[in-house]
Design an enzyme around this catalytic site. Structure first.
Site, PDB file in Angstrom:
ATOM      1  N   SER A 131       0.856  -1.117  -0.046  1.00 30.27           N
ATOM      2  CA  SER A 131      -0.080   0.141  -0.034  1.00 30.27           C
ATOM      3  C   SER A 131       0.849   1.196   0.098  1.00 30.27           C
ATOM      4  O   SER A 131       2.270   1.232   0.575  1.00 30.27           O
ATOM      5  CB  SER A 131      -1.009   0.139   1.164  1.00 30.27           C
ATOM      6  OG  SER A 131      -1.368   1.377   1.267  1.00 30.27           O
ATOM      7  N   TYR A 144      -2.243  -1.332  10.374  1.00 29.64           N
ATOM      8  CA  TYR A 144      -2.508  -1.819   8.911  1.00 29.64           C
ATOM      9  C   TYR A 144      -1.049  -1.404   8.179  1.00 29.64           C
ATOM     10  O   TYR A 144      -0.585  -1.936   7.565  1.00 29.64           O
ATOM     11  CB  TYR A 144      -3.513  -1.184   8.812  1.00 29.64           C
ATOM     12  CG  TYR A 144      -3.818  -1.204   7.039  1.00 29.64           C
ATOM     13  CD1 TYR A 144      -4.524  -2.466   6.810  1.00 29.64           C
ATOM     14  CD2 TYR A 144      -3.402  -0.308   6.115  1.00 29.64           C
ATOM     15  CE1 TYR A 144      -4.516  -2.761   5.204  1.00 29.64           C
ATOM     16  CE2 TYR A 144      -3.803  -0.188   5.022  1.00 29.64           C
ATOM     17  CZ  TYR A 144      -4.223  -1.591   4.454  1.00 29.64           C
ATOM     18  OH  TYR A 144      -4.377  -1.740   3.080  1.00 29.64           O
TER      19      TYR A 144
END
Length: 246
Positions: A131, A144
């Site tokens: 990401s 995360y």
């Protein structure tokens, strides 16, 4: 990478970006299997039940997929759990553990399960999914982001380990994409169709690009190089002010 006549397994492909990517691969002329905890029938796709937090489930899914699709030559590891956290509240550890188990250990376990088969092919591809947050934190999503940074690092090492085996390793680096969950957190998230248009174009480059980075993720990927890291991190920390007691 070659985008036609491949047999593709997308773990975490039963909803969201993963499912839409699966349809793109199928439309391009590939055989596509999607894996998830609760796979549902979808036009043109095969499916397999898999829970990436359960090692036994991964091995069962591997055996099922290879029994029916022995020509499998692409594995995409997309399973992910995104939860916001308040790091001043010790109760966040439960969510943190679940994200590590899914996003990081799940990725590693899936890769481990299929690597021996892929090495046995003349040519194969592993695609991991990190990401933009792996390169520039969004503090409301602390664990995360940490798991995605770990996936990036692991992918770099995996590529070195598999050099010379015929297995290429690519890393998908999404920006914020407008899935239902993400839209609530980031109204500026990139529309799913626009994102996947760009992804498929980048995947078609030969030789395969090491990092599949679309336009929306570039400012995050290169923030430190470009001297914008501190400014962007401060801006991305602002949502913490909305947490209880702040």
């Amino acid at each position: 990478m070659k985008l036609t006549h491949r047999t593709v397994l997308i773990v975490g492909g039963t909803s969201g970006i993963g499912l839409e990517l699966a349809h793109r691969f199928a439309k391009a002329g590939n055989t596509v299997i999607v894996g998830g905890r609760r796979p549902a029938p979808s036009d043109g796709l095969h499916s397999v039940q898999i829970d990436v937090t359960d090692p036994a489930s991964i091995l069962r899914a591997r055996d099922e997929v290879l029994a029916t699709h022995p020509d499998l030559d692409v594995v995409v590891t997309m399973s992910g759990l995104l939860l916001t956290e308040d790091l001043r509240d010790a109760a966040h550890i439960t969510d943190a553990e679940n994200m590590v188990a899914t996003n990081l250990l799940g990725t590693i376990r899936v890769i481990d399960a299929f690597t021996p088969h892929l090495i046995g092919r003349d040519a194969a591809t592993i695609i991991t999914v990190s990401s933009g947050i792996a390169f520039l934190p969004f503090p409301l999503m602390a664990t995360y982001g940490a798991t995605k940074a770990a996936v990036h690092s692991y992918t770099e090492s995996l590529r070195a380990h598999l050099a010379g085996t015929g297995v290429e390793v690519a890393e998908l680096v999404p920006p914020a994409v407008a899935t239902p969950a993400m839209v609530k957190l980031n109204p500026a998230a990139v529309p799913v169709d626009a994102y996947l248009d760009e992804v498929m174009e980048l995947l078609a480059v030969e030789p395969t690009t090491r990092e599949i980075i679309t336009e929306g993720a570039l400012p995050l990927r290169w923030a430190e190089r470009d001297g914008t890291y501190a400014e962007l991190l401060e801006r991305r920390s602002a949502p913490l002010n909305n947490l209880p007691g702040r």
